[in-house]
Design an enzyme around this catalytic site. Structure first.
Site, PDB file in Angstrom:
ATOM      1  N   ASN A  36      16.006   6.627   1.426  1.00  0.00           N
ATOM      2  CA  ASN A  36      17.251   5.866   1.586  1.00  0.00           C
ATOM      3  C   ASN A  36      17.226   4.537   0.836  1.00  0.00           C
ATOM      4  OD1 ASN A  36      15.669   4.167   3.139  1.00  0.00           O
ATOM      5  ND2 ASN A  36      16.696   4.626   5.081  1.00  0.00           N
ATOM      6  N   LEU A  37      16.108   4.249   0.168  1.00  0.00           N
ATOM      7  CA  LEU A  37      15.939   3.045  -0.646  1.00  0.00           C
ATOM      8  C   LEU A  37      16.089   1.755   0.158  1.00  0.00           C
ATOM      9  CD1 LEU A  37      17.750   4.087  -3.964  1.00  0.00           C
ATOM     10  CD2 LEU A  37      15.323   4.272  -3.372  1.00  0.00           C
ATOM     11  N   TYR A 144       4.683  -0.593  16.594  1.00  0.00           N
ATOM     12  CA  TYR A 144       4.364   0.155  15.374  1.00  0.00           C
ATOM     13  C   TYR A 144       3.277   1.185  15.637  1.00  0.00           C
ATOM     14  CZ  TYR A 144       2.060   1.183  10.953  1.00  0.00           C
ATOM     15  OH  TYR A 144       1.453   1.827   9.897  1.00  0.00           O
ATOM     16  N   PHE A 211      -5.428 -16.513   8.259  1.00  0.00           N
ATOM     17  CA  PHE A 211      -5.075 -16.622   9.676  1.00  0.00           C
ATOM     18  C   PHE A 211      -6.320 -16.415  10.543  1.00  0.00           C
ATOM     19  CE2 PHE A 211      -1.179 -15.391   7.490  1.00  0.00           C
ATOM     20  CZ  PHE A 211      -0.331 -16.413   7.920  1.00  0.00           C
ATOM     21  N   ARG A 224     -11.764  -6.047   7.081  1.00  0.00           N
ATOM     22  CA  ARG A 224     -10.965  -4.836   7.007  1.00  0.00           C
ATOM     23  C   ARG A 224     -11.555  -3.856   5.990  1.00  0.00           C
ATOM     24  NH1 ARG A 224      -9.544  -6.862  10.975  1.00  0.00           N
ATOM     25  NH2 ARG A 224      -7.434  -7.451  11.659  1.00  0.00           N
ATOM     26  N   GLY A 287      -3.018 -10.551  18.206  1.00  0.00           N
ATOM     27  CA  GLY A 287      -3.299  -9.125  18.101  1.00  0.00           C
ATOM     28  C   GLY A 287      -4.166  -8.719  16.930  1.00  0.00           C
ATOM     29  N   ASP A 288      -4.675  -9.673  16.148  1.00  0.00           N
ATOM     30  CA  ASP A 288      -5.535  -9.326  15.014  1.00  0.00           C
ATOM     31  C   ASP A 288      -6.973  -9.109  15.488  1.00  0.00           C
ATOM     32  OD1 ASP A 288      -3.948  -9.138  12.807  1.00  0.00           O
ATOM     33  OD2 ASP A 288      -4.346 -11.152  12.048  1.00  0.00           O
TER      34      ASP A 288
END
Length: 330
Positions: A36-37, A144, A211, A224, A287-288
């Protein structure tokens, strides 16, 4: 792979979807893109057959699915911003869950039964151990991650109820760009570490922020697991082949098993760009987790896959080349 397949890439104008589309075409397949771009770009589709549409319309996706007897469908059309999902959960449950269910049901109706689903390490939540294997408890901490967990559960149920074949691939940190410089990350606004650092190196930002520098990691910043987008594409095609050879599917981690800190990534960008730029230290983001690293041994064993381009310096070099190439063209 010697056969020529018909593939549909849903969300094929976005970051990972466009790389997947290019990857499939380069291997001689016929590829259609449905997008749907809303976050993707028409000029990222290149030589694929393009259909503008939205998964919220069952008629639109069914119409495309009926055009060809698709051998496999790759699904990348999801909203992915964790912070946004917290303040606007409806958007994430509507697009990521309801619209995916529309796609699955449309596929079953037209007799298309192989789906490769773009999932995420966010289904795990805070790590209880590292590296994380697929049997790690799934306790997502934001809408999410919960939206992706819901689809994984739906797909598992549909395997048993309908014989619907699916693979859910849990990415850790997708990064990098097409080695030819034609495709890369173009999020607006940009929220991913490597593009932000590159923008700072190019002077498109006055500075960038880290952060949290007080985590229990070697240098205090978050760690990560970064995987090159081309290695992700290779894993997706191997996942299709796995289903095509008779499996009903499963869930697999995609990562390298090696973590890099935020400061290490910034240093890699400075090496690739040969430029320095201001780095500010900000407070932690809610939440990290301190560390997110994959145990991808199951993907290695199941798919015969291993990342070949996911060295941090190579990831950053490819991303840097994309931005330099794009700036030269604009």
């Amino acid at each position: 792979m010697t056969n020529r397949f018909n593939f549909l890439v849903v969300g094929g104008a976005g970051y990972i979807g466009s790389h997947m589309t290019k990857f499939l075409i380069e291997r001689g397949n016929h590829v259609c893109v449905f997008d749907n771009l809303s976050t993707g770009y028409r000029d990222a589709v290149f030589d694929a057959e393009f259909f503008a549409g939205d998964l919220s319309s069952v008629d639109e996706i069914q119409e495309v699915l009926r055009l060809y007897c698709f051998d496999g469908v790759f699904h990348f059309a999801s909203n992915i911003e964790v912070a946004e999902s917290v303040v606007n959960p409806h958007k994430y449950y509507f697009n990521n869950v309801r619209n995916t269910l529309n796609l699955i049901d449309a596929m079953i109706k037209v007799g298309s039964h192989r789906l490769i689903f773009s999932s995420t390490a966010a289904v795990y939540g805070h790590p209880e151990k590292s590296p994380m294997t697929e049997d790690h408890p799934r306790n997502p901490i934001n809408p999410y991650g919960r939206s992706k967990q819901m689809i994984e559960t739906i797909l598992s149920d549909y395997r048993r109820a309908h014989g619907f074949k699916s693979m859910s691939l849990r990415y850790f940190n997708a990064a990098g760009a097409d080695p030819g410089g034609r495709l890369g990350e173009r999020h607006d606004p940009e929220s991913h570490l490597i593009p932000i650092a590159i923008q700072a190196a190019l002077g498109q930002r006055d500075s960038m922020s880290v952060f949290g520098a007080d985590y229990e990691t070697p240098d205090g910043s978050c760690v990560r697991d970064y995987i090159h987008v081309n290695d992700l594409c290779d894993a997706h095609l191997r996942a299709f082949e796995y289903l095509n050879h008779g499996s009903f599917g499963t869930e697999l981690n995609l990562g390298t098993g090696q973590g890099f800190s935020v400061f290490e990534v910034i240093d890699a960008v400075k090496r690739a760009s040969k430029r320095d730029f201001p780095v500010l230290i900000s407070g932690r983001r809610l939440g990290d987790p301190a560390e997110l690293v994959a145990d991808a041994g199951a993907a290695y064993d199941t798919l015969g896959w291993s990342p070949s381009r996911s060295n941090l310096d190579q990831i950053v070099k490819d991303a840097w080349n994309f931005y330099v190439t794009r700036n030269a063209l604009n």
